[in-house]
Design an enzyme around this catalytic site. Structure first.
Site, PDB file in Angstrom:
ATOM      1  N   LYS A  11       0.833  -1.202   0.000  1.00 46.04           N
ATOM      2  CA  LYS A  11       0.000   0.000   0.000  1.00 46.04           C
ATOM      3  C   LYS A  11       0.876   1.263   0.000  1.00 46.04           C
ATOM      4  O   LYS A  11       2.093   1.184   0.214  1.00 46.04           O
ATOM      5  CB  LYS A  11      -0.917  -0.042   1.228  1.00 46.04           C
ATOM      6  CG  LYS A  11      -1.890  -1.235   1.212  1.00 46.04           C
ATOM      7  CD  LYS A  11      -2.770  -1.275   2.459  1.00 46.04           C
ATOM      8  CE  LYS A  11      -3.775  -2.422   2.392  1.00 46.04           C
ATOM      9  NZ  LYS A  11      -4.673  -2.441   3.580  1.00 46.04           N
ATOM     10  N   TYR A  51     -12.232  -2.981  -3.356  1.00 45.93           N
ATOM     11  CA  TYR A  51     -12.783  -3.087  -1.999  1.00 45.93           C
ATOM     12  C   TYR A  51     -14.315  -3.096  -1.983  1.00 45.93           C
ATOM     13  O   TYR A  51     -14.918  -2.774  -0.951  1.00 45.93           O
ATOM     14  CB  TYR A  51     -12.248  -1.940  -1.130  1.00 45.93           C
ATOM     15  CG  TYR A  51     -10.824  -2.149  -0.641  1.00 45.93           C
ATOM     16  CD1 TYR A  51     -10.477  -3.274   0.114  1.00 45.93           C
ATOM     17  CD2 TYR A  51      -9.822  -1.217  -0.916  1.00 45.93           C
ATOM     18  CE1 TYR A  51      -9.174  -3.466   0.576  1.00 45.93           C
ATOM     19  CE2 TYR A  51      -8.513  -1.398  -0.452  1.00 45.93           C
ATOM     20  CZ  TYR A  51      -8.201  -2.526   0.296  1.00 45.93           C
ATOM     21  OH  TYR A  51      -6.914  -2.712   0.760  1.00 45.93           O
ATOM     22  N   ASN A 114      -1.964  -0.224   7.421  1.00 46.12           N
ATOM     23  CA  ASN A 114      -1.400  -1.567   7.648  1.00 46.12           C
ATOM     24  C   ASN A 114      -0.572  -2.102   6.484  1.00 46.12           C
ATOM     25  O   ASN A 114      -0.323  -3.289   6.382  1.00 46.12           O
ATOM     26  CB  ASN A 114      -2.495  -2.547   8.109  1.00 46.12           C
ATOM     27  CG  ASN A 114      -3.543  -2.807   7.054  1.00 46.12           C
ATOM     28  OD1 ASN A 114      -3.465  -2.274   5.947  1.00 46.12           O
ATOM     29  ND2 ASN A 114      -4.526  -3.640   7.371  1.00 46.12           N
ATOM     30  N   HIS A 117      -1.776  -5.463   1.357  1.00 48.04           N
ATOM     31  CA  HIS A 117      -3.012  -6.198   1.083  1.00 48.04           C
ATOM     32  C   HIS A 117      -2.660  -7.614   0.636  1.00 48.04           C
ATOM     33  O   HIS A 117      -1.685  -7.809  -0.088  1.00 48.04           O
ATOM     34  CB  HIS A 117      -3.809  -5.518  -0.048  1.00 48.04           C
ATOM     35  CG  HIS A 117      -4.900  -6.399  -0.570  1.00 48.04           C
ATOM     36  ND1 HIS A 117      -6.134  -6.488   0.047  1.00 48.04           N
ATOM     37  CD2 HIS A 117      -4.927  -7.273  -1.600  1.00 48.04           C
ATOM     38  CE1 HIS A 117      -6.874  -7.372  -0.614  1.00 48.04           C
ATOM     39  NE2 HIS A 117      -6.163  -7.856  -1.615  1.00 48.04           N
ATOM     40  N   GLU A 128      -9.215 -10.472  -7.961  1.00 43.39           N
ATOM     41  CA  GLU A 128      -8.307  -9.335  -7.783  1.00 43.39           C
ATOM     42  C   GLU A 128      -7.198  -9.336  -8.830  1.00 43.39           C
ATOM     43  O   GLU A 128      -6.881  -8.283  -9.401  1.00 43.39           O
ATOM     44  CB  GLU A 128      -7.725  -9.357  -6.359  1.00 43.39           C
ATOM     45  CG  GLU A 128      -8.775  -9.043  -5.299  1.00 43.39           C
ATOM     46  CD  GLU A 128      -8.351  -9.342  -3.868  1.00 43.39           C
ATOM     47  OE1 GLU A 128      -9.189  -9.149  -2.969  1.00 43.39           O
ATOM     48  OE2 GLU A 128      -7.207  -9.769  -3.640  1.00 43.39           O
TER      49      GLU A 128
END
Ligand code: DAT
Ligand code: MG
Length: 151
Positions: A11, A51, A114, A117, A128
């Site tokens: 990310k 998402y 965080n 992914h 995905e």
């Protein structure tokens, strides 16, 4: 079975904090095979779709904004149980619940930052990977280490 694939993305916070090499190293050293990778600032449309299952959650808009705030490293890694093992390597969604030795346990503090992914099922991995990569961007090659990783 060894051909199971998972979609992994570093990310924007992982990129900005200089963790790209460390994260790729962990997947390489584990023995997984890199089959696709790109470095891009993802469009808001792509992220909203990525998402989509979380669209009714209160953090959805903020999550998409954060993911769009800078470049990410999108990857597909292949190997035996790549989805489940990939999730174990990531740690829990909330870094506070992640054990040391996991990526989130070692490198981050808050759920909203965080750093990585990873697909949560084989089905979502397929979805995905297809969302982020064109079929021709997925490579096909035999790793020279394959016979030393699998018996
Ligand atoms: P994961 O990324 O572990 O698969 P998820 O799919 O449930 O977790 O959620 C996607 C991301 O959304 C997650 O990595 C961080 C963010 N997120 C999840 N729960 C959150 C919360 N309670 N508050 C803020 N962000 C959250
Ligand atoms: Mg998820």
């Amino acid at each position: 079975m060894a051909e199971e694939r998972t979609f992994i993305a570093i990310k924007p916070d992982g990129v900005q904090r200089g963790l790209v090499g460390e994260i790729i190293k962990r997947f390489e050293q584990k023995g997984f095979k890199l089959v696709a990778m790109k470095f891009l600032t993802a469009s808001e449309d792509l992220l909203k779709e990525h998402y989509i299952d979380l669209k009714d959650r209160p953090f959805y808009a903020g999550l998409c904004k954060y993911m769009h705030s800078g470049p990410v490293v999108a990857m597909v890694w292949e190997g035996l149980n790549a989805v489940k093992t990939g999730r174990v390597m990531l740690g829990e969604t909330n870094p506070a619940d992640s054990k040391p030795g996991t990526i989130r346990g070692d490198f981050c503090i808050q759920v909203g930052r965080n750093i990585i992914h990873g697909s949560d099922s084989v089905e979502s991995a397929k979805k995905e990977a297809a969302l982020w990569f064109k079929p021709e961007e997925m490579t096909a090659y035999k790793s020279c280490a394959v016979d030393w990783i699998y018996e």
